[in-house]
Motif scaffolding. Structure first.
Motif, PDB file in Angstrom:
ATOM      1  N   LYS A   2       7.876 -13.963  33.431  1.00  0.00           N
ATOM      2  CA  LYS A   2       8.008 -13.910  31.981  1.00  0.00           C
ATOM      3  C   LYS A   2       8.141 -15.315  31.409  1.00  0.00           C
ATOM      4  CE  LYS A   2      10.603  -9.590  32.080  1.00  0.00           C
ATOM      5  NZ  LYS A   2      11.890  -8.967  31.721  1.00  0.00           N
ATOM      6  N   HIS A   3       7.452 -15.573  30.322  1.00  0.00           N
ATOM      7  CA  HIS A   3       7.576 -16.856  29.625  1.00  0.00           C
ATOM      8  C   HIS A   3       8.729 -16.736  28.635  1.00  0.00           C
ATOM      9  CE1 HIS A   3       6.671 -20.276  27.070  1.00  0.00           C
ATOM     10  NE2 HIS A   3       5.898 -20.714  28.059  1.00  0.00           N
ATOM     11  N   PRO A   4       9.582 -17.758  28.511  1.00  0.00           N
ATOM     12  CA  PRO A   4      10.734 -17.689  27.601  1.00  0.00           C
ATOM     13  C   PRO A   4      10.354 -17.375  26.151  1.00  0.00           C
ATOM     14  CG  PRO A   4      10.892 -19.634  29.003  1.00  0.00           C
ATOM     15  CD  PRO A   4       9.563 -19.004  29.279  1.00  0.00           C
ATOM     16  N   VAL A   5       9.200 -17.841  25.696  1.00  0.00           N
ATOM     17  CA  VAL A   5       8.775 -17.552  24.328  1.00  0.00           C
ATOM     18  C   VAL A   5       8.470 -16.059  24.179  1.00  0.00           C
ATOM     19  CG1 VAL A   5       7.028 -17.975  22.558  1.00  0.00           C
ATOM     20  CG2 VAL A   5       7.909 -19.882  23.912  1.00  0.00           C
ATOM     21  N   VAL A   7       9.755 -13.623  25.900  1.00  0.00           N
ATOM     22  CA  VAL A   7      11.044 -12.921  25.950  1.00  0.00           C
ATOM     23  C   VAL A   7      11.746 -13.022  24.599  1.00  0.00           C
ATOM     24  CG1 VAL A   7      13.335 -12.890  27.022  1.00  0.00           C
ATOM     25  CG2 VAL A   7      11.293 -13.218  28.443  1.00  0.00           C
ATOM     26  N   HIS A   8      11.748 -14.222  24.007  1.00  0.00           N
ATOM     27  CA  HIS A   8      12.395 -14.428  22.712  1.00  0.00           C
ATOM     28  C   HIS A   8      11.729 -13.586  21.623  1.00  0.00           C
ATOM     29  CE1 HIS A   8      14.689 -16.589  19.651  1.00  0.00           C
ATOM     30  NE2 HIS A   8      13.577 -16.565  18.938  1.00  0.00           N
ATOM     31  N   VAL A   9      10.418 -13.619  21.563  1.00  0.00           N
ATOM     32  CA  VAL A   9       9.688 -12.840  20.561  1.00  0.00           C
ATOM     33  C   VAL A   9       9.975 -11.348  20.761  1.00  0.00           C
ATOM     34  CG1 VAL A   9       7.373 -12.115  19.809  1.00  0.00           C
ATOM     35  CG2 VAL A   9       7.888 -14.551  20.138  1.00  0.00           C
ATOM     36  N   GLY A  10       9.989 -10.898  21.999  1.00  0.00           N
ATOM     37  CA  GLY A  10      10.294  -9.496  22.281  1.00  0.00           C
ATOM     38  C   GLY A  10      11.678  -9.092  21.819  1.00  0.00           C
ATOM     39  N   LYS A  11      12.650  -9.964  22.052  1.00  0.00           N
ATOM     40  CA  LYS A  11      14.013  -9.679  21.600  1.00  0.00           C
ATOM     41  C   LYS A  11      14.079  -9.590  20.087  1.00  0.00           C
ATOM     42  CE  LYS A  11      16.610 -11.723  25.417  1.00  0.00           C
ATOM     43  NZ  LYS A  11      17.537 -12.799  25.796  1.00  0.00           N
ATOM     44  N   ARG A  12      13.333 -10.453  19.412  1.00  0.00           N
ATOM     45  CA  ARG A  12      13.334 -10.443  17.946  1.00  0.00           C
ATOM     46  C   ARG A  12      12.643  -9.182  17.410  1.00  0.00           C
ATOM     47  NH1 ARG A  12      16.597 -13.362  15.058  1.00  0.00           N
ATOM     48  NH2 ARG A  12      15.024 -13.806  13.489  1.00  0.00           N
ATOM     49  N   ILE A  13      11.605  -8.723  18.107  1.00  0.00           N
ATOM     50  CA  ILE A  13      10.958  -7.464  17.716  1.00  0.00           C
ATOM     51  C   ILE A  13      11.965  -6.328  17.844  1.00  0.00           C
ATOM     52  CG2 ILE A  13       9.207  -5.743  18.344  1.00  0.00           C
ATOM     53  CD1 ILE A  13       7.403  -8.114  19.202  1.00  0.00           C
ATOM     54  N   ARG A  14      12.631  -6.261  18.998  1.00  0.00           N
ATOM     55  CA  ARG A  14      13.610  -5.202  19.236  1.00  0.00           C
ATOM     56  C   ARG A  14      14.740  -5.266  18.207  1.00  0.00           C
ATOM     57  NH1 ARG A  14      15.221  -6.033  24.465  1.00  0.00           N
ATOM     58  NH2 ARG A  14      16.799  -7.472  23.729  1.00  0.00           N
ATOM     59  N   HIS A  15      15.227  -6.461  17.939  1.00  0.00           N
ATOM     60  CA  HIS A  15      16.314  -6.640  16.976  1.00  0.00           C
ATOM     61  C   HIS A  15      15.918  -6.126  15.595  1.00  0.00           C
ATOM     62  CE1 HIS A  15      19.171  -8.579  14.322  1.00  0.00           C
ATOM     63  NE2 HIS A  15      18.196  -9.288  13.795  1.00  0.00           N
ATOM     64  N   ARG A  16      14.773  -6.535  15.113  1.00  0.00           N
ATOM     65  CA  ARG A  16      14.345  -6.129  13.779  1.00  0.00           C
ATOM     66  C   ARG A  16      14.048  -4.624  13.730  1.00  0.00           C
ATOM     67  NH1 ARG A  16      15.045  -7.292   8.522  1.00  0.00           N
ATOM     68  NH2 ARG A  16      13.403  -6.245   7.366  1.00  0.00           N
ATOM     69  N   TYR A  41       6.330  -5.334  25.163  1.00  0.00           N
ATOM     70  CA  TYR A  41       6.513  -6.488  24.274  1.00  0.00           C
ATOM     71  C   TYR A  41       7.992  -6.852  24.178  1.00  0.00           C
ATOM     72  CZ  TYR A  41       1.740  -5.814  22.416  1.00  0.00           C
ATOM     73  OH  TYR A  41       0.393  -5.693  22.251  1.00  0.00           O
ATOM     74  N   GLU A  42       8.836  -5.841  23.998  1.00  0.00           N
ATOM     75  CA  GLU A  42      10.258  -6.090  23.790  1.00  0.00           C
ATOM     76  C   GLU A  42      10.945  -6.686  25.012  1.00  0.00           C
ATOM     77  OE1 GLU A  42      12.154  -2.592  22.196  1.00  0.00           O
ATOM     78  OE2 GLU A  42      11.148  -2.822  20.257  1.00  0.00           O
ATOM     79  N   THR A  43      10.438  -6.414  26.192  1.00  0.00           N
ATOM     80  CA  THR A  43      11.030  -6.984  27.402  1.00  0.00           C
ATOM     81  C   THR A  43      10.390  -8.318  27.778  1.00  0.00           C
ATOM     82  OG1 THR A  43       9.489  -5.791  28.835  1.00  0.00           O
ATOM     83  CG2 THR A  43      11.611  -4.714  28.346  1.00  0.00           C
ATOM     84  N   GLY A  44       9.309  -8.677  27.097  1.00  0.00           N
ATOM     85  CA  GLY A  44       8.612  -9.913  27.430  1.00  0.00           C
ATOM     86  C   GLY A  44       7.645  -9.763  28.587  1.00  0.00           C
TER      87      GLY A  44
END
Length: 122
Positions: A2-5, A7-16, A41-44
């Motif tokens: 997984k690329h850190p970006v 993972v971050h984008v996935g977390k932001r999708i899940r959060h929103r 997507y949410e897990t990256g």
């Protein structure tokens, strides 16, 4: 890997999505994909293409830049009593935040004052 970006984008999708009260299935239907893809997507696990991220942003009512907020922040070393680095990925914190904003404003202010006093006493 997984690329850190991703993972971050996935977390932001899940959060929103979670803050909107939208299920993975509902988001998938709005975007025109299967809910399993939203999970990836949410897990990256899978990268989100630019056009798909555009569709997800539209479905969740945020600009595309929302998903990249906080990316350039360096992670400081945690000290005892510090909040976790990604508090918005914590389900309990999100439930608390959602419940907090469901309280009428006057009562919410009193609860906030109480929490501040309790944290100062700790």
């Amino acid at each position: 890997m997984k690329h850190p970006v991703d993972v971050h984008v996935g977390k932001r999708i899940r959060h929103r999505r979670w803050m909107n009260g939208t299920t993975q299935q509902q988001l998938a239907e709005k975007v025109g994909i299967k809910f399993q893809q939203i999970q990836k997507y949410e897990t990256g696990m899978n990268r989100v293409s630019a056009s798909r991220l555009w569709d997800i942003a539209h479905a969740l009512g945020v600009p595309v830049s929302f998903f990249f907020e906080g990316m350039d922040m360096a992670e400081p070393e945690a000290k005892p009593g510090d909040m976790p680095g990604d508090v918005m990925a914590d389900r309990e914190a999100l439930e608390l935040l959602r419940s907090y904003y469901a309280i009428p404003e006057q009562q919410r202010r009193r609860l906030f004052d109480l929490a501040r006093v309790l944290s100062d006493a700790a």
